[in-house]
Design a protein around this motif. Structure first.
Motif, short mmCIF file in Angstrom:
data_model
loop_
_atom_site.label_atom_id
_atom_site.label_comp_id
_atom_site.label_asym_id
_atom_site.label_seq_id
_atom_site.Cartn_x
_atom_site.Cartn_y
_atom_site.Cartn_z
N PHE A 1 0.83 -1.21 0.00
CA PHE A 1 0.00 0.00 0.00
C PHE A 1 0.86 1.26 0.00
O PHE A 1 0.50 2.27 -0.62
N SER B 1 -4.55 5.12 -0.15
CA SER B 1 -3.54 4.11 0.19
C SER B 1 -2.94 4.37 1.56
O SER B 1 -2.81 3.46 2.38
N TRP C 1 -3.27 -2.20 -6.00
CA TRP C 1 -4.56 -2.26 -5.32
C TRP C 1 -5.36 -3.47 -5.79
O TRP C 1 -5.94 -4.20 -4.99
N THR D 1 -5.51 3.68 4.26
CA THR D 1 -5.73 2.25 4.46
C THR D 1 -4.64 1.65 5.33
O THR D 1 -4.92 0.79 6.18
N PHE E 1 -11.15 -1.75 1.66
CA PHE E 1 -10.55 -1.65 0.34
C PHE E 1 -11.52 -1.14 -0.74
O PHE E 1 -11.23 -0.14 -1.42
#
Length: 215
Positions: A67, A172, A103, A175, A195
């Motif tokens: 990520f 990103s 991703w 996350t 996600f």
């Protein structure tokens, strides 16, 4: 004389153009702000109790590393493509494609562990919506606004792609942060509440880029 007056009329409001900072400087600014905001959010939301064990977990750190690479690639792509003359076939377009591929790969990787009963259970679990999605949304939104503000004056020729990659970059980083306050590690929970919503938010960045970054 008439020509001179015309020139004076057209040029009286001209102002010198301020040169944009280097790509490295702009990336560091955005990255620094995003890290600060995400770290602040994780601190306020309370770090998960087992975080010392998680930082020693190879798969957990691999996911975070992927990520991080995706976020950096998307950030550099957004900044690079915001400058006129930088096409989608340049290195910035390649970095943007890399971030999206990472991703996609992570989601597919987690998808191997999915079962439909778990997915249905997550969709009916509103705690995930109240805590995870809203928190990750907040961690993404503020840095994304900072990125859009930072690159607006670049007069990009690719507002849709820049909007997408700018939001994907901050998603990103958000996350990564979310994995340090959310203690649920199941694939179904991560895909449903972490996600996929971030991918949807990045797609929403296309619309923001279309309206906010046009010139």
């Amino acid at each position: 004389m008439a020509d001179r007056n015309l020139i004076d009329t057209l040029s009286k409001d001209l102002k010198p153009v301020k040169r944009l900072p280097s790509l490295t400087m702009r990336t560091c600014r955005i990255l620094g702000f995003a890290i600060f905001w995400v770290a602040l959010g994780v601190y306020l939301l309370d770090v998960r109790a087992d975080w010392p064990d998680k930082v020693m977990d190879a798969m957990f750190m691999l996911e975070s590393g992927l990520f991080l690479i995706a976020g950096l690639s998307a950030c550099i792509a957004a900044i690079g493509l915001s400058v006129p003359g930088k096409g989608l076939k340049s290195v910035y377009g390649v970095l943007g494609a890399l971030s999206l591929a990472l991703w996609t790969g992570i989601i597919l990787w987690k998808g191997f562990y999915l079962t439909m009963p778990e997915v249905r259970a997550q969709l009916g679990f509103w705690h995930g919506l109240q805590i995870c999605f809203i928190s990750v949304f907040g961690l993404t939104l503020v840095p994304a606004l900072f990125v859009f503000y930072s690159i607006r004056k670049s007069a990009t020729c690719h507002p849709l792609f820049v909007g997408f990659f700018a939001t994907l970059a901050t998603a990103s980083f958000a996350t990564i942060g979310s994995r340090y306050f959310c203690s649920v590690d199941s694939a179904s929970h991560l895909i449903v509440w972490h996600f996929l919503p971030m991918i949807a938010l990045a797609i929403g960045g296309i619309l923001v880029g279309k309206s906010y970054l046009k010139w």
